[in-house]
Design a protein around this motif. Structure first.
Motif, PDB file in Angstrom:
ATOM      1  N   LEU A   1       5.726   3.111   1.938  1.00  0.00           N
ATOM      2  CA  LEU A   1       5.234   2.048   1.167  1.00  0.00           C
ATOM      3  C   LEU A   1       5.225   0.926   2.319  1.00  0.00           C
ATOM      4  O   LEU A   1       6.235   0.451   2.862  1.00  0.00           O
ATOM      5  CB  LEU A   1       6.194   1.551   0.196  1.00  0.00           C
ATOM      6  N   GLN A   2       3.929   0.267   2.497  1.00  0.00           N
ATOM      7  CA  GLN A   2       3.844  -0.773   3.369  1.00  0.00           C
ATOM      8  C   GLN A   2       3.909  -2.049   2.552  1.00  0.00           C
ATOM      9  O   GLN A   2       3.111  -2.108   1.469  1.00  0.00           O
ATOM     10  CB  GLN A   2       2.618  -0.555   4.197  1.00  0.00           C
ATOM     11  N   ILE A   3       4.592  -3.223   3.007  1.00  0.00           N
ATOM     12  CA  ILE A   3       4.843  -4.196   2.097  1.00  0.00           C
ATOM     13  C   ILE A   3       4.473  -5.614   2.788  1.00  0.00           C
ATOM     14  O   ILE A   3       5.313  -6.437   3.289  1.00  0.00           O
ATOM     15  CB  ILE A   3       6.197  -4.347   1.479  1.00  0.00           C
ATOM     16  N   PRO A   4       3.333  -5.984   3.258  1.00  0.00           N
ATOM     17  CA  PRO A   4       2.907  -7.366   3.532  1.00  0.00           C
ATOM     18  C   PRO A   4       2.381  -8.048   1.954  1.00  0.00           C
ATOM     19  O   PRO A   4       1.518  -7.657   1.491  1.00  0.00           O
ATOM     20  CB  PRO A   4       1.527  -7.164   4.161  1.00  0.00           C
ATOM     21  N   LEU A   5       3.445  -9.045   1.319  1.00  0.00           N
ATOM     22  CA  LEU A   5       3.412  -9.604   0.077  1.00  0.00           C
ATOM     23  C   LEU A   5       2.597 -10.696   0.163  1.00  0.00           C
ATOM     24  O   LEU A   5       2.687 -11.394   0.767  1.00  0.00           O
ATOM     25  CB  LEU A   5       4.557  -9.732  -0.340  1.00  0.00           C
ATOM     26  N   GLN A   6       1.634 -10.802  -0.910  1.00  0.00           N
ATOM     27  CA  GLN A   6       1.262 -12.090  -1.474  1.00  0.00           C
ATOM     28  C   GLN A   6       1.123 -12.148  -2.826  1.00  0.00           C
ATOM     29  O   GLN A   6       0.373 -11.332  -3.640  1.00  0.00           O
ATOM     30  CB  GLN A   6      -0.274 -12.084  -1.064  1.00  0.00           C
ATOM     31  N   ILE A   7       1.914 -12.834  -3.342  1.00  0.00           N
ATOM     32  CA  ILE A   7       2.287 -13.078  -4.957  1.00  0.00           C
ATOM     33  C   ILE A   7       1.122 -13.688  -5.615  1.00  0.00           C
ATOM     34  O   ILE A   7       0.628 -14.775  -5.339  1.00  0.00           O
ATOM     35  CB  ILE A   7       3.503 -13.777  -5.058  1.00  0.00           C
TER      36      ILE A   7
ATOM     37  N   ASN B   1       0.724  -1.125  -0.307  1.00  0.00           N
ATOM     38  CA  ASN B   1       0.009   0.008  -0.023  1.00  0.00           C
ATOM     39  C   ASN B   1       0.936   1.364  -0.256  1.00  0.00           C
ATOM     40  O   ASN B   1       1.695   1.398   0.771  1.00  0.00           O
ATOM     41  CB  ASN B   1      -1.001   0.100   1.184  1.00  0.00           C
ATOM     42  N   LEU B   2       0.658   2.051  -0.993  1.00  0.00           N
ATOM     43  CA  LEU B   2       1.319   3.285  -0.996  1.00  0.00           C
ATOM     44  C   LEU B   2       0.931   4.331   0.180  1.00  0.00           C
ATOM     45  O   LEU B   2      -0.278   4.478   0.283  1.00  0.00           O
ATOM     46  CB  LEU B   2       1.517   4.080  -2.396  1.00  0.00           C
ATOM     47  N   LYS B   3       1.458   4.951   0.821  1.00  0.00           N
ATOM     48  CA  LYS B   3       1.239   5.792   1.856  1.00  0.00           C
ATOM     49  C   LYS B   3       1.685   7.191   1.521  1.00  0.00           C
ATOM     50  O   LYS B   3       2.828   7.431   1.784  1.00  0.00           O
ATOM     51  CB  LYS B   3       1.401   5.426   3.167  1.00  0.00           C
ATOM     52  N   GLY B   4       0.972   8.025   0.717  1.00  0.00           N
ATOM     53  CA  GLY B   4       1.428   9.437   0.572  1.00  0.00           C
ATOM     54  C   GLY B   4       2.467   9.001  -0.696  1.00  0.00           C
ATOM     55  O   GLY B   4       2.379   8.210  -1.549  1.00  0.00           O
TER      56      GLY B   4
END
Length: 86
Positions: free
Chosen positions: A70-76, A63-66
């Motif tokens: 960048l928040q990165i909990p990844l699920q490919i 999720n881009l925050k501004g």
């Protein structure tokens, strides 16, 4: 590294298959993942033309925050290696 955030996936799906199709695809598949799949195919074609090898990932979670975070909990969702066919 390049990050592309598709911000109008539902609009793209609506243009391609109409409002009824959008409702159906919303129940069956994620509009964002469908647009990303098509985008990955186009990127792969372009990379092959230019002789670029790459790893392209479609992931669920970042999720881009501004403009500075960048928040990165990844699920490919999809992965594709672009390898040149010499």
């Amino acid at each position: 590294m390049i990050i592309i955030e598709v911000t109008n996936a539902r609009d793209v799906v609506r243009k391609q298959i109409g409002r009824l199709g959008e409702r159906l695809i919303g129940k069956v598949a994620d509009a964002e993942s469908q647009v990303e799949k098509a985008l990955i195919q186009e990127i792969e074609n372009a990379f092959n033309e230019f002789g670029i090898e790459a790893r392209i990932l479609s992931v669920k979670g970042p999720n881009l925050k501004g403009t500075d975070s960048l928040q990165i909990p990844l699920q490919i969702r999809e992965e594709r290696d672009v390898i040149l066919n010499n």
